[in-house]
Design a protein around this motif. Structure first.
Motif, PDB file in Angstrom:
ATOM      1  N   LEU A   1       0.826  -1.198   0.000  1.00  0.00           N
ATOM      2  CA  LEU A   1       0.000   0.000   0.000  1.00  0.00           C
ATOM      3  C   LEU A   1       0.868   1.260   0.000  1.00  0.00           C
ATOM      4  O   LEU A   1       1.746   1.430   0.855  1.00  0.00           O
ATOM      5  CB  LEU A   1      -0.922  -0.004   1.225  1.00  0.00           C
ATOM      6  N   ASP A   2       0.624   2.116  -0.980  1.00  0.00           N
ATOM      7  CA  ASP A   2       1.338   3.401  -1.102  1.00  0.00           C
ATOM      8  C   ASP A   2       2.846   3.228  -1.196  1.00  0.00           C
ATOM      9  O   ASP A   2       3.618   4.065  -0.721  1.00  0.00           O
ATOM     10  CB  ASP A   2       1.009   4.322   0.090  1.00  0.00           C
TER      11      ASP A   2
ATOM     12  N   ASP B   1      -5.896  -4.318  -4.650  1.00  0.00           N
ATOM     13  CA  ASP B   1      -6.674  -3.200  -4.121  1.00  0.00           C
ATOM     14  C   ASP B   1      -8.129  -3.604  -3.886  1.00  0.00           C
ATOM     15  O   ASP B   1      -8.752  -3.205  -2.886  1.00  0.00           O
ATOM     16  CB  ASP B   1      -6.614  -2.010  -5.085  1.00  0.00           C
TER      17      ASP B   1
ATOM     18  N   ARG C   1      -8.231  -5.745  -0.628  1.00  0.00           N
ATOM     19  CA  ARG C   1      -8.054  -5.056   0.662  1.00  0.00           C
ATOM     20  C   ARG C   1      -9.232  -4.152   0.999  1.00  0.00           C
ATOM     21  O   ARG C   1      -9.524  -3.901   2.179  1.00  0.00           O
ATOM     22  CB  ARG C   1      -6.757  -4.252   0.671  1.00  0.00           C
ATOM     23  N   GLY C   2      -9.936  -3.640  -0.028  1.00  0.00           N
ATOM     24  CA  GLY C   2     -11.058  -2.749   0.238  1.00  0.00           C
ATOM     25  C   GLY C   2     -10.612  -1.487   0.946  1.00  0.00           C
ATOM     26  O   GLY C   2      -9.709  -0.788   0.480  1.00  0.00           O
ATOM     27  N   ASP C   3     -11.213  -1.213   2.119  1.00  0.00           N
ATOM     28  CA  ASP C   3     -10.853  -0.026   2.903  1.00  0.00           C
ATOM     29  C   ASP C   3      -9.779  -0.310   3.936  1.00  0.00           C
ATOM     30  O   ASP C   3      -9.377   0.598   4.673  1.00  0.00           O
ATOM     31  CB  ASP C   3     -12.100   0.532   3.615  1.00  0.00           C
ATOM     32  N   ARG C   4      -9.312  -1.526   4.028  1.00  0.00           N
ATOM     33  CA  ARG C   4      -8.312  -1.869   5.042  1.00  0.00           C
ATOM     34  C   ARG C   4      -6.937  -1.293   4.655  1.00  0.00           C
ATOM     35  O   ARG C   4      -6.581  -1.270   3.480  1.00  0.00           O
ATOM     36  CB  ARG C   4      -8.199  -3.379   5.207  1.00  0.00           C
ATOM     37  N   THR C   5      -6.187  -0.879   5.636  1.00  0.00           N
ATOM     38  CA  THR C   5      -4.856  -0.318   5.390  1.00  0.00           C
ATOM     39  C   THR C   5      -3.749  -1.083   6.096  1.00  0.00           C
ATOM     40  O   THR C   5      -2.575  -0.786   5.891  1.00  0.00           O
ATOM     41  CB  THR C   5      -4.798   1.157   5.836  1.00  0.00           C
TER      42      THR C   5
END
Length: 304
Positions: free
Chosen positions: A168-169, A201, A204-208
């Protein structure tokens, strides 16, 4: 001390126990457990014959042990070769540390192991595409799993252990990347092509944070569940081959080679330490379709 080292030998043979534990300390996880089992079987055989496994072993005795594995334990040639290879490494280390003057296993006769590579054919382009499409229609977790295995070529344990923070990122030189911990705890960084990034992506949905792949109960996906999912997906996709998670890693290698990617680049992508390993995948995929006899027959027939 781990279970693999704690049960190597009888308590009376403390020296063998100590050196066995030191040898196993060089390894981790399933490899350590496997080597521990092999040493335990060998030490038990030594105890049965009143042999000191450190100072009382010679090459002829090791070849008798090899025959014991073949005849008494009914081990296949590959299993015998694996057991003897472990002993080779064990005694080589003892010789290196000057515990023994020389390794008695250095020139032991190894059984010949023949493997039919055609039995481990990966999925072709259409089959892999069908599997990805089938997974996508079911749910995002299965889609991400098949994508990680079939397009990135991750091992099943690596895929199950992917954390959202690993990708992520994260960017490097204009590429989205993912970091994984591979075989032997070796870290690796890989680019995320657009189709792979989309699948991750979506999963994972909204999970970080936390594990990317989750089971229905919310726990991190495990290898056994992943294997069941892949097998079920292959059946849904109409694939009649016997498909496992490793089949998808195999498919990544074979399809990359079929697409014209140079062997060296495929080796790096698959994280094979030896190019011969990657080349075995190539032989497995094309040993009939690209066999030299086709070209030879056409060449000779053209001159008739």
């Amino acid at each position: 001390m781990t279970n693999a080292t704690a049960t190597l030998v009888a308590p009376s043979n403390n020296t063998a126990h100590l050196y066995g534990a030191q040898f196993l300390a060089r390894y981790n996880g399933a490899t350590r457990d496997l080597y521990g089992t092999r040493l335990r079987i060998f030490f038990a055989w030594c105890a049965t014959h009143n042999l000191d496994p450190i100072t009382g072993i010679t090459r002829p005795l090791l070849e008798l042990y090899s025959r014991h594995l073949e005849d008494d334990r009914a081990n296949c040639p590959a299993s015998v070769a694996g057991a003897l290879s472990t002993l080779k490494m064990f005694y080589r280390l003892l010789a290196l540390d000057n515990v023994i003057p020389a390794s008695p296993a250095e020139y032991i006769r190894m059984p010949k192991v023949w493997s039919d590579e055609t039995k481990t054919l990966g999925l072709d382009r259409l089959e892999l595409s069908a599997l990805l499409a089938t997974a996508r229609t079911l749910d995002n977790t299965r889609w991400a799993l098949v994508t990680l295995l079939g397009l990135l070529g991750l091992r099943v344990s690596e895929a199950c252990n992917v954390q959202i923070e690993n990708f992520l990122d994260r960017e490097e030189r204009g590429h989205r990347i993912i970091s994984v911990i591979g075989k032997g705890h070796k870290p690796a960084t890989m680019p995320l092509p657009v189709p792979v990034a989309r699948a991750l992506d979506a999963c994972r949905g909204d999970r970080t944070t936390g594990p990317l792949l989750l089971r229905a109960d919310g726990e991190q996906l495990d290898r056994c569940t992943a294997a069941r999912w892949v097998k079920s997906l292959a059946k849904r996709a109409g694939i009649r081959k016997r498909v496992s998670p490793h089949s998808l890693r195999h498919a990544m290698v074979t399809n990359a080679l079929d697409a014209g990617v140079p062997l060296r680049d495929v080796q790096i992508a698959a994280r094979h330490s030896d190019p011969r390993t990657t080349n075995r995948y190539d032989r497995a995929r094309g040993n009939l379709d690209r066999h030299a006899v086709h070209t030879l027959a056409a060449y000779i027939s053209g001159g008739a």
